[in-house]
Every structure is written in C-alpha cells, then in structure tokens.
Motif scaffolding. Structure first.
Motif, PDB file in Angstrom:
ATOM      1  N   CYS A  44       0.739  -1.616  -0.056  1.00 32.49           N
ATOM      2  CA  CYS A  44      -0.114  -0.475   0.206  1.00 32.49           C
ATOM      3  C   CYS A  44       0.896   1.297  -0.055  1.00 32.49           C
ATOM      4  O   CYS A  44       1.922   1.330   0.844  1.00 32.49           O
ATOM      5  CB  CYS A  44      -1.071   0.084   1.408  1.00 32.49           C
ATOM      6  SG  CYS A  44      -2.166  -1.152   1.289  1.00 32.49           S
ATOM      7  N   GLU A  45       0.248   1.988  -0.451  1.00 23.82           N
ATOM      8  CA  GLU A  45       0.928   3.343  -0.492  1.00 23.82           C
ATOM      9  C   GLU A  45       0.293   4.271   0.374  1.00 23.82           C
ATOM     10  O   GLU A  45      -1.023   4.468  -0.125  1.00 23.82           O
ATOM     11  CB  GLU A  45       1.036   4.158  -1.868  1.00 23.82           C
ATOM     12  CG  GLU A  45       2.255   3.006  -3.103  1.00 23.82           C
ATOM     13  CD  GLU A  45       2.329   3.654  -4.186  1.00 23.82           C
ATOM     14  OE1 GLU A  45       3.397   4.030  -5.085  1.00 23.82           O
ATOM     15  OE2 GLU A  45       1.463   5.238  -4.925  1.00 23.82           O
ATOM     16  N   HIS A  53      -4.097   0.749  -2.250  1.00 27.77           N
ATOM     17  CA  HIS A  53      -3.935  -0.688  -2.322  1.00 27.77           C
ATOM     18  C   HIS A  53      -2.654  -0.430  -4.108  1.00 27.77           C
ATOM     19  O   HIS A  53      -3.924  -0.521  -5.435  1.00 27.77           O
ATOM     20  CB  HIS A  53      -4.699  -1.488  -2.628  1.00 27.77           C
ATOM     21  CG  HIS A  53      -5.907  -1.907  -1.618  1.00 27.77           C
ATOM     22  ND1 HIS A  53      -6.158  -2.629  -0.884  1.00 27.77           N
ATOM     23  CD2 HIS A  53      -5.463  -1.346   0.134  1.00 27.77           C
ATOM     24  CE1 HIS A  53      -6.133  -3.371   0.241  1.00 27.77           C
ATOM     25  NE2 HIS A  53      -6.037  -1.716   0.738  1.00 27.77           N
ATOM     26  N   LYS A  54      -1.713   0.022  -4.008  1.00 27.01           N
ATOM     27  CA  LYS A  54      -1.197   0.303  -5.545  1.00 27.01           C
ATOM     28  C   LYS A  54      -0.955  -0.937  -6.586  1.00 27.01           C
ATOM     29  O   LYS A  54      -1.368  -0.882  -8.257  1.00 27.01           O
ATOM     30  CB  LYS A  54       0.092   0.099  -5.411  1.00 27.01           C
ATOM     31  CG  LYS A  54       1.541   0.147  -6.681  1.00 27.01           C
ATOM     32  CD  LYS A  54       2.307   1.171  -5.686  1.00 27.01           C
ATOM     33  CE  LYS A  54       3.758   0.905  -6.928  1.00 27.01           C
ATOM     34  NZ  LYS A  54       3.176   1.855  -8.030  1.00 27.01           N
ATOM     35  N   TYR A  55      -1.710  -2.547  -6.311  1.00 27.60           N
ATOM     36  CA  TYR A  55      -1.783  -3.929  -7.309  1.00 27.60           C
ATOM     37  C   TYR A  55      -2.584  -3.879  -7.310  1.00 27.60           C
ATOM     38  O   TYR A  55      -3.239  -5.132  -7.637  1.00 27.60           O
ATOM     39  CB  TYR A  55      -0.713  -4.119  -7.144  1.00 27.60           C
ATOM     40  CG  TYR A  55       1.189  -4.432  -7.332  1.00 27.60           C
ATOM     41  CD1 TYR A  55       1.517  -3.697  -8.371  1.00 27.60           C
ATOM     42  CD2 TYR A  55       1.193  -3.978  -5.500  1.00 27.60           C
ATOM     43  CE1 TYR A  55       2.864  -2.895  -8.688  1.00 27.60           C
ATOM     44  CE2 TYR A  55       2.870  -3.393  -5.928  1.00 27.60           C
ATOM     45  CZ  TYR A  55       3.523  -3.302  -7.772  1.00 27.60           C
ATOM     46  OH  TYR A  55       4.669  -2.530  -7.536  1.00 27.60           O
ATOM     47  N   GLY A  56      -3.472  -2.886  -6.947  1.00 29.40           N
ATOM     48  CA  GLY A  56      -5.344  -3.574  -7.107  1.00 29.40           C
ATOM     49  C   GLY A  56      -5.972  -3.895  -5.734  1.00 29.40           C
ATOM     50  O   GLY A  56      -5.134  -3.991  -4.816  1.00 29.40           O
ATOM     51  N   ALA A  57      -6.845  -3.882  -4.994  1.00 29.54           N
ATOM     52  CA  ALA A  57      -8.430  -3.683  -3.917  1.00 29.54           C
ATOM     53  C   ALA A  57      -7.711  -5.638  -3.546  1.00 29.54           C
ATOM     54  O   ALA A  57      -7.830  -6.397  -4.665  1.00 29.54           O
ATOM     55  CB  ALA A  57      -9.423  -4.060  -4.581  1.00 29.54           C
ATOM     56  N   HIS A  58      -7.210  -5.221  -2.660  1.00 28.46           N
ATOM     57  CA  HIS A  58      -6.668  -6.561  -1.555  1.00 28.46           C
ATOM     58  C   HIS A  58      -7.580  -6.842   0.168  1.00 28.46           C
ATOM     59  O   HIS A  58      -7.445  -6.342   0.472  1.00 28.46           O
ATOM     60  CB  HIS A  58      -5.392  -7.113  -1.022  1.00 28.46           C
ATOM     61  CG  HIS A  58      -4.805  -7.308  -2.019  1.00 28.46           C
ATOM     62  ND1 HIS A  58      -3.731  -6.536  -2.826  1.00 28.46           N
ATOM     63  CD2 HIS A  58      -3.934  -8.099  -2.547  1.00 28.46           C
ATOM     64  CE1 HIS A  58      -3.258  -7.273  -3.986  1.00 28.46           C
ATOM     65  NE2 HIS A  58      -3.411  -8.165  -4.233  1.00 28.46           N
ATOM     66  N   ILE A  59      -9.015  -8.243  -0.074  1.00 28.41           N
ATOM     67  CA  ILE A  59      -9.438  -7.939   0.662  1.00 28.41           C
ATOM     68  C   ILE A  59     -10.058  -9.229   1.520  1.00 28.41           C
ATOM     69  O   ILE A  59      -9.438 -10.547   0.574  1.00 28.41           O
ATOM     70  CB  ILE A  59     -10.807  -7.991   0.997  1.00 28.41           C
ATOM     71  CG1 ILE A  59     -11.786  -6.127  -0.788  1.00 28.41           C
ATOM     72  CG2 ILE A  59     -12.322  -7.847   1.858  1.00 28.41           C
ATOM     73  CD1 ILE A  59     -12.362  -6.570  -1.535  1.00 28.41           C
TER      74      ILE A  59
END
Length: 371
Positions: A44-45, A53-59
């Motif tokens: 995360c940035e 979430h720099k490389y896409g949503a992570h849940i």
C-alpha cells in the motif's frame, strides 16, 4: 558453509510468511526483492493518509481460524465487508447476485419469484451441454443477468468474446435468494488497520531484507548464499524459458487523487458494459472507514483496465487453458526434482491464490519441508 539457511526470492505474502515461520524455528533467512518495497502485490502507498492498494484491491477473507489468528497476531483487522456494486449503463445492481439484484432487475420481492424468472430463462435457452462461457453462464443464471452483469464485463477482463472462452472459466456463479450483499461466504473478513504494509513488516521484522535487487542479475551468487532457496517468482523465468513463456492477463491502473470527500460511496464499483473501457473503480478510503483520513476532503480512486500481458508488465492472472497447462506441467516436473529449491506462490506455481490460501499453503509447505 552457506551464510544463510534460506534465501527467499520475493518479499510478497508467500516469501514473508515463509521467512517468519523459518525465523521462528531459528533459521537464518535472507529475503530479496527486485521491487523497492516489501509486500509484493499487497503493498500500500500512503497518499494523504489514505492507504492506496497499489496493485489492486486486496480484501482478506478466510474461514480458517488458524490463518485468521495468525495475521491478526501482527496487526488488528477491521470489520470491512466487501459489498461491490455493478454499474450497467448508469443503473446500479448489488453483487453478488442476490434478492437486491433481482429486485433491481425484475422488481420481484420474493425468492420464489426470482427462482421462477431464472428457471424460465434457463429453460428458454435450451442449453443442455454448454460449449463455451456464454452457454455456461446462461445455463446457470439466465439471459438477463448474463447480458447485464456477466457478458461485457467478462469480455473486458479476458479481451475475448464470451463465445470464444471455455465454459470451465465459470464453473458456477454465486446466486443467493436472500437480501445479503456480502460478497464472501467466509467466517472472517477485513482489512489490516493501517494497511497491509503493517502485516508484512511484522512478518519480516528481524529478517535480513534487500530490496531493488534482481535475482537473475547474478543468479549463481544468490544461490551460493544459502543452503536452500525459496523462489516465488515466475517459474518459467527460473528455468530460462526453456519450454516457452507462460501467459498471463494483467491490469493497468489509472490512479488519481480527487478534491472530494467521497467519490462513489463504495470501495468497489464494477462497470459491466463496454461503454467504459475499465472494469471497475476502487475508492481506497472506503476500505478503512476507521482511518482519520476518511473525513479528509480528498480521496483516491483507481480505474482498472484488464489487458494482455507482455514482457515488462506485471503478471497478474494465469491463463487457464490447455496450452499453458501443458507448458507449466513441464516446468513443474523440473521443479519437483529440485532438492534445494522450494517453489511457492502464484507465479512459481502458475496458480491464482487468495491471500488466506497463500498463508495456509506456506504453513503446509513449512511442515512438509520440516522447517
């Protein structure tokens, strides 16, 4: 004598979890990563206090209590519940397909009415033996849902007409006859409070880590540093692409900071028509409503564009077809014969993993390899 017990190539979730478990057993580890940050794709940035979430949503979601307790041992998780919304030509539908969706689509209010609608459309299609993704989807949920929420979205994801995609890509589609917008069925779900960096930082605390170094720039040097190697990169690259390159789909992100407190009212909005070239928009601050930055008069959104992978791009999703399965099988045979290399993670195993599955897999691997 080698300097380390394990050289771990990749500071993503697999590598960080492995490093932590090995260190707990008294093993000396070195983690290297060609990126300038730890965390791999969960990184995360910080943008004005918003964890992007720099490389896409992570849940994070799981029904494995051991995994849930493990990650919460590094950082507490919030109670975020994934409830995406779909936008089709400006009309909004709840996901996954549930009674709210059916009411929005047909005006029905009872499960029996919704089931009847779907069954009527399935019967009308006459599809008995689905030959492609379109056939498979219609045979599962009927034509209205397929055309509104599946067809164009899937074509944007894969860059191909649904009739040209294999049926097995959609083995099933989640359909609920309740008014429940929770996307996942898992027991536990949430986002690390303060972002995923806190999770990975906790795992790598006390572990020697070098960033901005490419394993393949001096492969022999790195291999000589440790008794064993844990490799989480692309398996075809490890073997010099001797059987050819494995294929992926990738995602391009257009991220921007906006001077508005709340852009779309939800963390995830899918755009299911071809009217928009992107597949969805993520508004990152909604993942952590407890964050003080939530009330800032700024927000950060990311538009996601699914594209074909080419060299130099980030490989995201393995292409699950017969051709790539055959190529991977050849690399897997080589990997199985390695005595000092452990291959793990989505790139090394050419397999899509949810985050909890990655951690569970590392736990099993650590046990199998007697760490």
């Amino acid at each position: 004598m080698a300097e380390y017990d394990y050289l771990i190539v990749g500071a993503g979730l697999y590598g960080a979890t492995f490093a932590y478990l090995a260190r707990q057993k008294g093993k000396k580890c070195l983690v290297i990563d060609k990126r300038n940050h730890i965390g791999g794709n969960v990184y995360c940035e910080d943008v004005d206090g918003i964890h992007v979430h720099k490389y896409g949503a992570h849940i994070f979601h799981t029904s494995n209590k051991q995994v849930w307790d493990f990650v919460n041992g590094f950082v507490p998780f919030n109670r975020y519940t994934n409830s995406p919304v779909a936008n089709y030509h400006g009309k909004l539908y709840n996901l996954p397909f549930n009674m709210n969706t059916f009411y929005q689509m047909w005006g029905v209010t009872k499960p029996k009415q919704a089931k009847q609608k779907i069954e009527e459309q399935k019967e009308k299609s006459g599809i008995v033996n689905p030959q492609n993704l379109e056939d498979q989807a219609i045979s599962l949920v009927g034509e209205d849902i397929y055309k509104t929420l599946v067809k164009e979205y899937t074509e944007k994801q894969w860059g191909r007409d649904c009739k040209d995609l294999p049926a097995f890509i959609i083995k099933r589609l989640p359909v609920r006859f309740t008014f429940d917008n929770n996307y996942f069925n898992d027991t536990y779900q949430g986002i690390p409070i303060g972002g995923y960096n806190k999770l990975v930082e906790g795992m790598l605390a006390g572990v020697a880590t070098e960033l901005g170094v490419d394993f393949f720039d001096n492969k022999e040097k790195w291999l000589a540093l440790a008794d064993k190697v844990v490799f989480t990169g692309k398996i075809d690259e490890f073997y010099g692409y001797k059987f050819g390159k494995l294929e992926y789909r990738t995602v391009r992100f257009e991220t921007e900071e906006l001077d508005v407190q709340n852009y779309q009212g939800n963390a995830v909005v899918n755009y299911t028509s071809h009217d928009e070239p992107y597949t969805r928009i993520i508004e990152h601050k909604h993942f952590e409503p407890e964050n003080l930055a939530y009330d800032n008069e700024k927000t950060v959104i990311s538009k996601e564009f699914s594209t074909e992978w080419k060299d130099g791009m980030e490989p995201f999703y393995p292409v699950n077809d017969e051709k790539n399965a055959g190529v991977y099988k050849k690399y897997k045979e080589l990997a199985d014969n390695e005595s000092n290399v452990i291959f793990g993670g989505r790139l090394a195993e050419y397999k899509y993993y949810d985050m909890d599955d990655v951690i569970e897999k590392v736990m099993k691997d650590a046990e199998n390899y007697n760490i």
